[in-house]
Structures are given as C-alpha cells and as structure tokens.
Design an enzyme around this catalytic site. Structure first.
Site, PDB file in Angstrom:
ATOM      1  NE  ARG A  83     -34.129  60.640  29.709  1.00  0.00           N
ATOM      2  CZ  ARG A  83     -34.331  61.526  28.722  1.00  0.00           C
ATOM      3  NH1 ARG A  83     -33.572  62.607  28.634  1.00  0.00           N
ATOM      4  NH2 ARG A  83     -35.288  61.339  27.846  1.00  0.00           N
ATOM      5  CD  GLU A 139     -35.167  70.652  32.461  1.00  0.00           C
ATOM      6  OE1 GLU A 139     -34.947  70.234  31.312  1.00  0.00           O
ATOM      7  OE2 GLU A 139     -35.378  69.896  33.418  1.00  0.00           O
ATOM      8  CE  LYS A 171     -39.202  62.243  29.150  1.00  0.00           C
ATOM      9  NZ  LYS A 171     -39.491  63.674  29.220  1.00  0.00           N
TER      10      LYS A 171
END
Ligand code: PLP
Ligand code: COI
Length: 343
Positions: A82, A221, A185
């Site tokens: 990620r 989310e 992220k």
C-alpha cells in the site's frame, strides 16, 4: 531485556517517546542503508516538497507480543504494497517491499522494551512515513526523499476500547474525491477530515461516517477506519468505493467472514441501508473493530447497540481477528510474520 515501566493496561492511542526511530534517505536514484536514531526531530529544508506540495504518505501497522511470548507483525507485506501505491500516486520515490519489511523489523527490535506484554489490550504501533525532502519551488516532485519509521506503544484508538460508539453521517464536507487520493494513505486526507471530525466530537459523536463526494448517496468510510454493516441474515457488507482506503483489517475480516459463513459482500452501499443493518462496525489497525452503537443521519437515527455491549457479529469477528494476531487462534493464511530477533 527489562521492559519499560508503563501502565500497559491504560495506554492511550498517543505518542510516547521510545528509544529509536529509523530513517533512510533516497538520493541519486537509490535508498541508503538507513540509520537508527534517538532524535525525535528531523532537519528539513525550508523548500522541501512535503511542506509545500504535500509529497507525504504514511502507513500504520502493529507489533504484538503473542500468547507464547513471540513478537510478530500482522500482514506487513500488505502495508508495504500500500505504501508503494501511495508513493506512486504522489510521485515519490518508492520504498521497495523488502526494504520496508527490513526497516520494520530493525526498528521493532531496537524498541523491544516498549512492546506491550501479552494480555493488556495494547500493542506497539508502527508508523512508517515517506516525505519529499528535496527543495522545489515550482510544482515538481522532489529529487530527495526520507523514509522513516517511528514506533510507540498504544492502547485502543477509541477511548471506549471494544465498546460501541456513536457515529454521525457527514454529507456536507468531503474527505476525498473519487479520482483523487482517497484510496491512498496521504496526510492531506486527514487534514480534509479534521473539521468534520471536530464538529462531530463537539456534538457528542465518536466520529463521522462519510458518504461519497460525487453522489452523496453511498457510504464511503469513517474518518480513521473502514465501515461494515451486518444484514438481518448475517451477511458482512462493506462499501466498495474509489475514494476509500483499502483497509488491510477489512480485507482480513472479509476472509474471516467468509470462513464464518457470513457471505461477505463488497459493493456500493447506499446510505439508506444503515436502517436495514442489525450490527455494524468500524475497522482498521488503530480502530481494530470498533462496534457502532448508532448512526445519526440528518434527523434520523438507527441504533444497533442499546447497551454498552458489542453486537454478536462484532464480537465473533473481533475474537477471530485478535485471536490470530495474538497467537490464540491458528494463523492458517500466513498473516503473521515473526520479528526475527537480530534483523
Ligand atoms: N481508512 C482510513 C481512512 C484509515 O486511516 C485507516 C487506517 O489505516 C483505515 C481505513 C484502516 O486501514 P488498515 O486496516 O489497513 O489499518
Ligand atoms: C491506522 O489505523 O493505522 C491509522 O493510520 C488510522 C489513523 C487515523 C490513526
């Protein structure tokens, strides 16, 4: 090794100084050997791209002391992958997966005395970070990068721990756009969420639940975690959206739900569906599984937990996930990596 003298059962989710962090520099097209440092600060060029143009990405994972005393990390390869995607999307130097894992092992080993003992509901939070440190004034990627990892012992992210929390739907402020950076992220996503989060907390909620920015109709989310709901016939339903972070915890819960016969579904989830769920939760490294007590949407509210007790499905999933992390359950999928002592 003498363990640090901390109140392990009551650790907040916050920064606590540890002995070492680790830092690597990327220059002339390659990463250096990396160095452990006791310094809590970094010298930084005033024109560094991370300060001006948001060239920054981070990760979050945890090291656990298991039941048998072994120190392990959970699905570290997924965090490495990620971070690679985050670096690629922000045009930063990529941290190769093997370098990422080596750095995690080195810094965890150097801070072994801060790994919370088994059985206290605490863990060592590992926070890797990549920043553009080279100077630019025009909007261009840096020519120099720093990859660093800090670690800090933590307790539960939500103060209540494994207790249901109240959420409020945020359909005014957007966290991330569909083809922006919501699926990686990067720090800017969290800056974008600060206002909504603060407003929710002032109104007595633990966090917000975002809807998608384009239609304002589908669940995205929560601020720091993914969301799932449970249908009356026990199916695990979690949103699919281009603007949410692909949570490694959620990915693991989908596999666990499958094993538990909960027929997981990852698909767009209309906000009205909250009124059909019988249980719900937020999930993430920091949040683990945080059961949802209620969701307020405009002038409507759905209640999943009438007492302080998590719902039956959240409990089942929590037991299985934390059981694997803590070595109480068999790790049949190879999610656990032992931290080799002299890495
Ligand atoms: N969503 C957001 C916005 C997050 O910050 C996090 C935390 O990392 C998650 C979801 C959960 O992801 P993971 O389970 O990989 O920690
Ligand atoms: C994590 O769960 O690791 C995160 O990065 C969430 C963060 C908002 C604390």
């Amino acid at each position: 090794m003498k363990r640090a003298d901390l109140d392990w059962a009551h650790l907040p989710f916050g920064y606590q100084k540890t002995d070492w962090n680790i830092r690597y520099t990327w220059r002339d097209g390659r990463w250096d050997e990396g160095v452990l440092s006791r310094d809590e600060t970094i010298p930084i060029h005033i024109a560094a791209t991370c300060l001006h143009y948001g060239q920054e990405a981070f990760e979050g994972l945890k090291a656990y002391e298991q039941k048998n005393g072994e120190v392990v990390v959970f699905r570290v390869e997924e965090n490495a992958k990620r971070l690679r995607r985050s670096c690629e999307k922000t045009f930063m130097a990529v941290v190769p997966e093997d370098l990422f894992i080596e750095a995690v092992f080195r810094v965890v080993n150097a801070n072994r005395r801060f790994i919370p003992p088994y059985g206290h509901g605490a863990s060592l939070y590992i926070r890797p970070l990549v920043i553009g440190t080279g100077p630019q004034v025009g909007v261009k990627p840096a020519t120099e990068y720093t990859f660093l990892i800090l670690v800090t012992p933590v307790g539960p992210y939500f103060k209540t721990g494994f207790k249901p929390v109240h959420l409020v739907v945020e359909d005014e402020y957007d966290r991330a756009a569909p083809h922006g950076l919501g699926d990686v992220k990067v720090g800017g996503n969290y800056a974008a969420g600060l206002r909504a989060s603060l407003r929710a907390k002032q109104a007595g909620f633990a966090e917000v639940l975002y809807v998608d920015a384009l239609h304002k109709h589908y669940i995205d989310e929560s601020g720091p975690a993914n969301f799932f709901g449970i249908t009356p016939d026990g199916r695990y339903v979690t949103p699919q959206s281009p603007s949410i972070l692909p949570s490694i915890t959620n990915m693991s819960l989908v596999a666990i739900a499958e094993e538990l016969g909960m027929r997981p579904e990852r698909r767009p989830v209309a906000i009205e569906e909250i009124f059909h769920f019988v249980d719900a939760g937020c999930c993430g490294t920091a949040a683990v599984i945080t059961p949802v007590a209620s969701i307020t949407w405009r002038d409507r509210k759905v209640v999943y937990a009438k007492s302080d007790e998590p719902g039956e499905y959240c409990r089942k999933l929590y037991r299985k996930l934390t059981g694997i992390q803590l070595g109480e359950e068999e790790d049949r999928r190879g999610w656990i990596r032992k931290v080799p002592p002299e890495a």
